[in-house]
Motif scaffolding. Sequence first.
Motif, PDB file in Angstrom:
ATOM      1  N   TYR A 124       4.335   8.655 -12.615  1.00  0.00           N
ATOM      2  CA  TYR A 124       3.706   8.409 -13.911  1.00  0.00           C
ATOM      3  C   TYR A 124       2.936   7.090 -13.967  1.00  0.00           C
ATOM      4  O   TYR A 124       1.916   6.980 -14.636  1.00  0.00           O
ATOM      5  CB  TYR A 124       4.772   8.436 -15.002  1.00  0.00           C
ATOM      6  N   TYR A 125       3.433   6.084 -13.252  1.00  0.00           N
ATOM      7  CA  TYR A 125       2.792   4.758 -13.306  1.00  0.00           C
ATOM      8  C   TYR A 125       1.743   4.576 -12.232  1.00  0.00           C
ATOM      9  O   TYR A 125       1.238   3.481 -12.025  1.00  0.00           O
ATOM     10  CB  TYR A 125       3.844   3.664 -13.163  1.00  0.00           C
ATOM     11  N   GLY A 126       1.437   5.638 -11.473  1.00  0.00           N
ATOM     12  CA  GLY A 126       0.558   5.499 -10.325  1.00  0.00           C
ATOM     13  C   GLY A 126       1.407   5.293  -9.089  1.00  0.00           C
ATOM     14  O   GLY A 126       2.630   5.300  -9.154  1.00  0.00           O
ATOM     15  N   PRO A 127       0.752   5.148  -7.924  1.00  0.00           N
ATOM     16  CA  PRO A 127       1.506   5.127  -6.672  1.00  0.00           C
ATOM     17  C   PRO A 127       2.277   3.833  -6.437  1.00  0.00           C
ATOM     18  O   PRO A 127       1.701   2.751  -6.434  1.00  0.00           O
ATOM     19  CB  PRO A 127       0.415   5.319  -5.616  1.00  0.00           C
ATOM     20  N   GLY A 128       3.568   3.957  -6.209  1.00  0.00           N
ATOM     21  CA  GLY A 128       4.354   2.825  -5.736  1.00  0.00           C
ATOM     22  C   GLY A 128       4.133   2.673  -4.242  1.00  0.00           C
ATOM     23  O   GLY A 128       3.566   3.553  -3.587  1.00  0.00           O
ATOM     24  N   PRO A 129       4.549   1.548  -3.667  1.00  0.00           N
ATOM     25  CA  PRO A 129       4.351   1.321  -2.237  1.00  0.00           C
ATOM     26  C   PRO A 129       5.126   2.324  -1.386  1.00  0.00           C
ATOM     27  O   PRO A 129       6.297   2.579  -1.618  1.00  0.00           O
ATOM     28  CB  PRO A 129       4.867  -0.103  -2.026  1.00  0.00           C
ATOM     29  N   CYS A 130       4.436   2.898  -0.389  1.00  0.00           N
ATOM     30  CA  CYS A 130       5.026   3.924   0.474  1.00  0.00           C
ATOM     31  C   CYS A 130       5.395   3.305   1.821  1.00  0.00           C
ATOM     32  O   CYS A 130       4.606   2.552   2.385  1.00  0.00           O
ATOM     33  CB  CYS A 130       4.013   5.057   0.666  1.00  0.00           C
ATOM     34  N   PRO A 131       6.562   3.629   2.356  1.00  0.00           N
ATOM     35  CA  PRO A 131       6.935   3.070   3.661  1.00  0.00           C
ATOM     36  C   PRO A 131       6.031   3.533   4.797  1.00  0.00           C
ATOM     37  O   PRO A 131       6.030   2.934   5.868  1.00  0.00           O
ATOM     38  CB  PRO A 131       8.373   3.556   3.872  1.00  0.00           C
ATOM     39  N   ALA A 132       5.236   4.585   4.556  1.00  0.00           N
ATOM     40  CA  ALA A 132       4.285   5.048   5.570  1.00  0.00           C
ATOM     41  C   ALA A 132       2.955   4.310   5.467  1.00  0.00           C
ATOM     42  O   ALA A 132       2.027   4.577   6.225  1.00  0.00           O
ATOM     43  CB  ALA A 132       4.068   6.553   5.436  1.00  0.00           C
ATOM     44  N   GLY A 133       2.835   3.372   4.515  1.00  0.00           N
ATOM     45  CA  GLY A 133       1.611   2.613   4.321  1.00  0.00           C
ATOM     46  C   GLY A 133       0.874   3.042   3.067  1.00  0.00           C
ATOM     47  O   GLY A 133       0.899   4.214   2.680  1.00  0.00           O
ATOM     48  N   GLY A 134       0.231   2.095   2.391  1.00  0.00           N
ATOM     49  CA  GLY A 134      -0.466   2.411   1.153  1.00  0.00           C
ATOM     50  C   GLY A 134       0.509   2.805   0.062  1.00  0.00           C
ATOM     51  O   GLY A 134       1.640   2.327   0.012  1.00  0.00           O
ATOM     52  N   GLY A 135       0.045   3.704  -0.826  1.00  0.00           N
ATOM     53  CA  GLY A 135       0.903   4.156  -1.915  1.00  0.00           C
ATOM     54  C   GLY A 135       1.402   5.567  -1.675  1.00  0.00           C
ATOM     55  O   GLY A 135       0.830   6.313  -0.880  1.00  0.00           O
ATOM     56  N   HIS A 136       2.482   5.929  -2.394  1.00  0.00           N
ATOM     57  CA  HIS A 136       2.924   7.320  -2.362  1.00  0.00           C
ATOM     58  C   HIS A 136       1.796   8.208  -2.885  1.00  0.00           C
ATOM     59  O   HIS A 136       0.987   7.783  -3.712  1.00  0.00           O
ATOM     60  CB  HIS A 136       4.127   7.534  -3.299  1.00  0.00           C
ATOM     61  N   ILE A 137       1.773   9.429  -2.416  1.00  0.00           N
ATOM     62  CA  ILE A 137       0.925  10.428  -3.052  1.00  0.00           C
ATOM     63  C   ILE A 137       1.823  11.594  -3.485  1.00  0.00           C
ATOM     64  O   ILE A 137       2.924  11.750  -2.949  1.00  0.00           O
ATOM     65  CB  ILE A 137      -0.233  10.895  -2.147  1.00  0.00           C
ATOM     66  N   GLU A 138       1.365  12.339  -4.467  1.00  0.00           N
ATOM     67  CA  GLU A 138       2.195  13.423  -4.976  1.00  0.00           C
ATOM     68  C   GLU A 138       1.697  14.750  -4.451  1.00  0.00           C
ATOM     69  O   GLU A 138       0.500  14.972  -4.281  1.00  0.00           O
ATOM     70  CB  GLU A 138       2.253  13.428  -6.496  1.00  0.00           C
ATOM     71  N   GLN A 139       2.643  15.643  -4.192  1.00  0.00           N
ATOM     72  CA  GLN A 139       2.303  16.962  -3.647  1.00  0.00           C
ATOM     73  C   GLN A 139       3.364  17.960  -4.085  1.00  0.00           C
ATOM     74  O   GLN A 139       4.550  17.617  -4.178  1.00  0.00           O
ATOM     75  CB  GLN A 139       2.262  16.870  -2.125  1.00  0.00           C
ATOM     76  N   GLY A 140       2.932  19.197  -4.318  1.00  0.00           N
ATOM     77  CA  GLY A 140       3.885  20.267  -4.572  1.00  0.00           C
ATOM     78  C   GLY A 140       4.407  20.302  -5.991  1.00  0.00           C
ATOM     79  O   GLY A 140       3.682  20.028  -6.948  1.00  0.00           O
ATOM     80  N   PHE A 141       5.661  20.646  -6.122  1.00  0.00           N
ATOM     81  CA  PHE A 141       6.282  20.879  -7.415  1.00  0.00           C
ATOM     82  C   PHE A 141       6.329  19.618  -8.281  1.00  0.00           C
ATOM     83  O   PHE A 141       6.387  18.504  -7.769  1.00  0.00           O
ATOM     84  CB  PHE A 141       7.716  21.371  -7.234  1.00  0.00           C
ATOM     85  N   VAL A 142       6.346  19.845  -9.597  1.00  0.00           N
ATOM     86  CA  VAL A 142       6.601  18.772 -10.544  1.00  0.00           C
ATOM     87  C   VAL A 142       8.069  18.894 -10.955  1.00  0.00           C
ATOM     88  O   VAL A 142       8.444  19.811 -11.695  1.00  0.00           O
ATOM     89  CB  VAL A 142       5.679  18.862 -11.769  1.00  0.00           C
ATOM     90  N   PHE A 143       8.888  18.020 -10.464  1.00  0.00           N
ATOM     91  CA  PHE A 143      10.320  18.089 -10.731  1.00  0.00           C
ATOM     92  C   PHE A 143      10.640  17.509 -12.098  1.00  0.00           C
ATOM     93  O   PHE A 143      10.015  16.544 -12.545  1.00  0.00           O
ATOM     94  CB  PHE A 143      11.096  17.347  -9.640  1.00  0.00           C
ATOM     95  N   VAL A 144      11.589  18.139 -12.760  1.00  0.00           N
ATOM     96  CA  VAL A 144      12.067  17.702 -14.074  1.00  0.00           C
ATOM     97  C   VAL A 144      13.564  17.454 -13.906  1.00  0.00           C
ATOM     98  O   VAL A 144      14.352  18.404 -13.798  1.00  0.00           O
ATOM     99  CB  VAL A 144      11.774  18.761 -15.146  1.00  0.00           C
TER     100      VAL A 144
END
Length: 197
Positions: A124-144
């Motif tokens: 929701y706040y945009g990408p947090g830092p990803c351990p693979a480099g850069g920011g996380h990206i979102e893919q697939g299901f939207v979990f609730v």
Amino acid sequence: MKQPHQPGSEPDGHSVASPGRRAFFTRAAGVTAGLIGLAVAVPGRAHASPAAPAAGTAQSDWWFCQKCYTMFFHGYADNGRCPAGGAHSPQGYNFILPYGGAATPTAQSYWRFCPKCYSMHFEYYGPGPCPAGGGHIEQGFVFVLPHDIPATLTSQSDWRFCQKCFVMFFYGYADNGHCAAGGAHSAQGFDFVLPHA
Ligand SMILES: [Zn+2]
Ligand SMILES: [Zn+2]
Ligand SMILES: [Zn+2]
């Protein structure tokens, strides 16, 4: 206890803060829906789309990483990227996490899979830092994901949002694991209670 402008802060428990954001998100999900069959290669689930998920559905193979304490998807052979080094390492329960449907006072939306590090993270706040480099990206299901309800024999509490790297991590140990933003994860907001096998 709960800070403003954080995922646990909405007094009514809803995660959608503005109609504009919801409209944007819906469009973005629709654009990416066509990629999901390839992106999340879970047998039998390729028909599902984040734009129109069926109600009452859930995905298994989510696990606790004993190295970084992050909730990650164990459904691929390589186990992603761990902020403690190498790949995540599963331990404990096989979590079965609900997706689709609307947020409620005790369930928060906007939780997503990151195809770079395999973590469950709050987008929701945009990408947090990803351990693979850069920011996380979102893919697939939207979990609730359910929160602030009693734990049972088939659900575990003490899962929290990390306000530094935006992943879901287990807060039940003293040291709080390893965070992609440096140091340990930092808990904020709701107390998530996540179902498992
Ligand atoms: Zn890890
Ligand atoms: Zn990531
Ligand atoms: Zn963190």
